[in-house]
Design an enzyme around this catalytic site. Sequence first.
Site, PDB file in Angstrom:
ATOM      1  N   ASN A  57      50.705  35.020  34.105  1.00 46.57           N
ATOM      2  CA  ASN A  57      49.276  35.143  34.402  1.00 46.57           C
ATOM      3  C   ASN A  57      49.056  35.541  35.852  1.00 46.57           C
ATOM      4  OD1 ASN A  57      49.914  32.076  34.008  1.00 46.57           O
ATOM      5  ND2 ASN A  57      48.056  31.941  35.198  1.00 46.57           N
ATOM      6  N   ASP A  58      48.212  34.883  36.579  1.00 49.65           N
ATOM      7  CA  ASP A  58      47.703  35.380  37.856  1.00 49.65           C
ATOM      8  C   ASP A  58      48.733  36.028  38.793  1.00 49.65           C
ATOM      9  OD1 ASP A  58      45.988  33.572  36.676  1.00 49.65           O
ATOM     10  OD2 ASP A  58      45.545  32.460  38.498  1.00 49.65           O
ATOM     11  N   PRO A  59      48.372  37.184  39.377  1.00 53.33           N
ATOM     12  CA  PRO A  59      49.150  37.688  40.513  1.00 53.33           C
ATOM     13  C   PRO A  59      48.910  36.744  41.702  1.00 53.33           C
ATOM     14  CG  PRO A  59      47.169  39.025  40.212  1.00 53.33           C
ATOM     15  CD  PRO A  59      47.217  38.049  39.066  1.00 53.33           C
ATOM     16  N   GLN A  74      52.255  33.974  38.420  1.00 52.78           N
ATOM     17  CA  GLN A  74      52.401  32.773  37.608  1.00 52.78           C
ATOM     18  C   GLN A  74      53.235  33.130  36.377  1.00 52.78           C
ATOM     19  OE1 GLN A  74      49.944  29.510  38.175  1.00 52.78           O
ATOM     20  NE2 GLN A  74      51.033  30.293  39.976  1.00 52.78           N
ATOM     21  N   SER A 118      48.156  28.946  41.559  1.00 54.73           N
ATOM     22  CA  SER A 118      47.923  30.170  42.322  1.00 54.73           C
ATOM     23  C   SER A 118      47.620  29.966  43.799  1.00 54.73           C
ATOM     24  CB  SER A 118      46.790  30.958  41.683  1.00 54.73           C
ATOM     25  OG  SER A 118      47.248  31.466  40.454  1.00 54.73           O
TER      26      SER A 118
END
Length: 576
Positions: A57-59, A74, A118
Amino acid sequence: MGYILWVLIRCLGLIIIFNNGEASHKAYMHLQSTPAINVKQVHRTGYHFQPTKHWINDPNGPMYYNGIYHLFYQYNPKGAVWGNIVWAHSVSKDLINWKKLDPAIYPSKPFDQFGCWSGSATILPGNKPVILYTGIIDKNNTQVQNYAIPADLSDPYLTKWIKPDNNPLIVADISVNKTAFRDPTTAWWSGDDGHWRISIGGRRRERGMSFLYRSRDFVHWIKAKHPLHSKGGTGNWECPDFFPVSVSGKNGLDTSFVGSGIKYVLKVSLDVTRYEYYTLGTYSNEKDRYVPDEGMIDGWNGLRYDYGNFYASKSFFDPSKNRRILWGWANESDSTNDDVKKGWAGIQLIPRTILLDPNGKQLLQWPIEEVETLRGKKVELSNRKLVKGEKVEIKGITAAQADVDVVFSFDSLDKAEPFDSNWDRYDAQKLCSQKGSTVEGGLGPFGILTLASENLEEYTPVFFRVFKAKDEHLVLMCSDATRSTLKEGNGAYRPSFAGFVDVDLTEKKLSLRSLIDNSVVESFGAGGKTCITSRVYPTLAIYGNAHLYAFNNGTQTIKIDSLNAWSMNKPLKMNQ
Ligand SMILES: *[C@@H]1O[C@H](CO)[C@@H](O)[C@H](O)[C@H]1NC(C)=O
Ligand SMILES: *[C@@H]1O[C@H](CO)[C@@H](O)[C@H](O)[C@H]1NC(C)=O
Ligand SMILES: *[C@@H]1O[C@H](CO)[C@@H](O)[C@H](O)[C@H]1NC(C)=O
Ligand SMILES: *[C@H]1O[C@@H](CO)[C@H](O)[C@@H](O)[C@@H]1NC(C)=O
């Protein structure tokens, strides 16, 4: 304060939803540590950033340091659903070819043993990178902010990271909901008072909020009396991003830039809707508050980076090319069951450069120029008329993996359909679901059909439709997944994503660029004013069986002024 709020039994078994039933990440406990047995290749992307398997998921913490781009993200090393999250780490010299390194940050200390979520990178004076990230410290989902630093600054890849023992740097005070307190931004330096600032996403009841913290030494952080910004009724704010843009220049700005001729951007990811919204505004050092410009809509009728699958994005300043680059994550649109079968879930989208639109009212996003190095065989078309119901196939390229750039023109706006005053001006998606590509119009629908099967059993159209409202024209842009696949799927997620395009039609032209890559279509309307990303899973229109068309289904004849389309190559090295 139980974080297990809903326990549902579905076909997959036990599902636990964090955060009061708001979207966040569903935790499929029994699948979190079920490694992929074989990784299905069909629908994997050719030139988007993807690890070889499992969930992403998230950069996180993108940065440029000593000639190398770093991307952290992530990642679940143990399965294709969310869970066991670490900061995976990849490096690149060109943002196209990537080398995978070992995870940089993973749970190991009391201040992050239940999760490393994050965060962002900041390059401190003396050329010293530091990462701020959210640690989960207990089973109650309590969130704190930690830092990590490279173990060896002379290692060109910054392979190893240290989490010093004076962590956590920031814990929630009594006024802060500690289970909604995460995703620290890149720090900015105000100049005069010698304080660094960061912002952290959260909420106070239903008021979404971006908290502000200050520090002189980057170690001791003090919460400012007022948040950087907040807005009632928007629910939890995740992944805030805050940066300046130049009003007239063509360059991006460092996050700490101080000077005149700038505006600020505050972007937040709204957990409730799972889309990203931004406003443009002013920020004053003395007051330490961000104020959106007059007329900006703050909330889910506001401007979005992308009207489709795009979330948890983060930008960074690239000093090597003086630009600001945006990374965004696209989740899958298929089911969790499918993800487990595929052995992977999630991609990072093609990085985009961000600039302020010359009209000062919105941003422009455009795929980084490096992506053009992947262009292979090219086909062109120009001055081609499309009458009502006509379509033309763009042959000779790999339509499943392509870059298409087209300019449409028309002689008149007279046939634009009336915009019914009962329609919701802010619900473009609903309008697109009623006025899809098959519904004949006046000026539009016209555009392209991506990932289309030979006889159009499957296709994902990306198109415009122009309406005449009381004293203006409204341009609707759609990326419609409804007919993207023949796969059965009651309740499957196949939205007709859409946004309006605030474009001047004086020249009677509309441009569209789409990056097509097997299961993703990223589209940029009118030079990047409106962007829409769709994830789709065709069954027939795969590999060499995918086709690409331009079409018009409106009574007004449309002309393709110019169309350039390229087969897109795979990078030589993608994160192997
Ligand atoms: C978690 O919350 C419960 C209920 O409020 C509380 O009893 C427990 O002590 C908390 N556990 C931790 C580790 O904070
Ligand atoms: C704190 O945040 C969590 C997670 O978003 C939410 O479930 C809870 O209701 C919030 N508590 C309060 C008092 O707003
Ligand atoms: C154009 O409209 C016709 C008639 O509704 C429909 O059959 C056709 O599929 C449409 N074309 C596209 C590309 O949707
Ligand atoms: C992506 O997946 C779809 C389908 O499951 C959900 O509806 C979206 O909310 C989700 N988007 C994000 C950002 O998680």
